[in-house]
Design a protein around this motif. Structure first.
Motif, PDB file in Angstrom:
ATOM      1  N   CYS A  42     -13.733  48.900 -30.083  1.00  0.00           N
ATOM      2  CA  CYS A  42     -14.493  48.769 -31.331  1.00  0.00           C
ATOM      3  C   CYS A  42     -14.529  47.316 -31.783  1.00  0.00           C
ATOM      4  CB  CYS A  42     -13.856  49.600 -32.442  1.00  0.00           C
ATOM      5  SG  CYS A  42     -13.886  51.370 -32.174  1.00  0.00           S
ATOM      6  N   SER A  43     -15.565  46.980 -32.532  1.00  0.00           N
ATOM      7  CA  SER A  43     -15.692  45.634 -33.097  1.00  0.00           C
ATOM      8  C   SER A  43     -14.922  45.547 -34.407  1.00  0.00           C
ATOM      9  CB  SER A  43     -17.159  45.311 -33.342  1.00  0.00           C
ATOM     10  OG  SER A  43     -17.659  46.112 -34.401  1.00  0.00           O
ATOM     11  N   GLU A  46     -16.821  47.381 -37.168  1.00  0.00           N
ATOM     12  CA  GLU A  46     -16.665  48.842 -37.101  1.00  0.00           C
ATOM     13  C   GLU A  46     -15.342  49.274 -37.720  1.00  0.00           C
ATOM     14  OE1 GLU A  46     -18.127  51.035 -33.312  1.00  0.00           O
ATOM     15  OE2 GLU A  46     -17.523  49.016 -32.692  1.00  0.00           O
ATOM     16  N   SER A  59      -9.705  41.051 -39.098  1.00  0.00           N
ATOM     17  CA  SER A  59      -9.727  40.135 -37.965  1.00  0.00           C
ATOM     18  C   SER A  59      -8.353  39.518 -37.729  1.00  0.00           C
ATOM     19  CB  SER A  59     -10.774  39.050 -38.214  1.00  0.00           C
ATOM     20  OG  SER A  59     -10.893  38.215 -37.101  1.00  0.00           O
ATOM     21  N   LYS A  75     -15.283  40.083 -25.041  1.00  0.00           N
ATOM     22  CA  LYS A  75     -16.514  39.624 -25.689  1.00  0.00           C
ATOM     23  C   LYS A  75     -17.721  40.263 -24.993  1.00  0.00           C
ATOM     24  CE  LYS A  75     -18.603  35.493 -27.548  1.00  0.00           C
ATOM     25  NZ  LYS A  75     -18.473  35.552 -28.972  1.00  0.00           N
ATOM     26  N   ASN A  79     -20.442  40.137 -30.094  1.00  0.00           N
ATOM     27  CA  ASN A  79     -19.321  40.930 -30.594  1.00  0.00           C
ATOM     28  C   ASN A  79     -18.084  40.771 -29.728  1.00  0.00           C
ATOM     29  OD1 ASN A  79     -20.486  42.225 -32.859  1.00  0.00           O
ATOM     30  ND2 ASN A  79     -21.535  43.667 -31.514  1.00  0.00           N
ATOM     31  N   LEU A  81     -14.948  43.131 -28.785  1.00  0.00           N
ATOM     32  CA  LEU A  81     -14.487  44.515 -28.862  1.00  0.00           C
ATOM     33  C   LEU A  81     -12.990  44.563 -28.573  1.00  0.00           C
ATOM     34  CD1 LEU A  81     -17.390  46.340 -26.986  1.00  0.00           C
ATOM     35  CD2 LEU A  81     -17.117  45.975 -29.453  1.00  0.00           C
TER      36      LEU A  81
END
Length: 127
Positions: A42-43, A46, A59, A75, A79, A81
Motif C-alpha cells: 500500500c502507498s 492509502e 510517512s 517505488k 508512488n 508501496l
C-alpha cells in the motif's frame, strides 16, 4: 540480518532496540495491521486515509518500520508501496523466541550457565 549467526548468541544480541522501538508504537502496529489486512503493498496515502494521522506522520512511521527491517518499500511510478517483510520479521522473532528458550533452559539448569559473580555474600554487620 540473519538469525543463524545471532541465534547462537546471548539474549542481548537478538533483542534489537530498533525493532522494539518500531513495534512499540500503537500507530505503527496499526499500520502493520492495515498492511496485513489488505494482503498487498500500500502507498502512504492509502494508509493515511485509514488513520486519523497526517500523511507526513504516517510517512515517518513507515520509514522507521522500514529502517527496523519490518517493512520493505518499492517505488512504482510516483508512488512508494510498502509491504511487510514477513519472512525476515518471522526469522527475527523466531530467533528471539529460540534464544529465550535457551536462556530459560540455562536458568533452570545453572550448571550450563556461565556463573560469573552470581554468588551472594552474607551481609556483614560490621564485626
Amino acid at each position: 540480518m540473519s538469525m543463524d549467526d545471532e541465534a547462537v548468541g546471548d539474549l542481548g544480541t537478538v533483542l534489537s532496540h530498533q525493532l522494539f522501538r518500531a513495534l512499540g508504537d500503537p500507530t505503527r502496529v496499526r499500520l502493520l495491521d492495515l498492511l496485513a489486512e489488505r494482503c498487498r503493498a500500500c502507498s502512504v496515502s492509502e494508509l493515511a486515509d485509514c488513520l486519523d494521522v497526517d500523511l507526513s506522520v504516517v510517512s515517518r512511521h513507515l520509514a522507521l518500520l522500514r529502517a527496523a527491517g519490518v517493512l520493505r518499500a518499492r517505488k512504482t511510478g510516483r508512488n512508494v508501496l510498502y509491504e511487510i517483510q514477513f519472512e525476515a520479521l518471522s526469522e527475527v522473532l523466531r530467533g528471539i523466541a529460540d534464544t529465550l528458550d535457551r536462556a530459560r533452559e540455562d536458568f533452570e539448569n545453572p550448571s550450563t550457565c556461565a556463573m560469573g559473580t552470581t554468588d551472594q555474600e552474607e551481609p556483614h554487620d560490621g564485626h
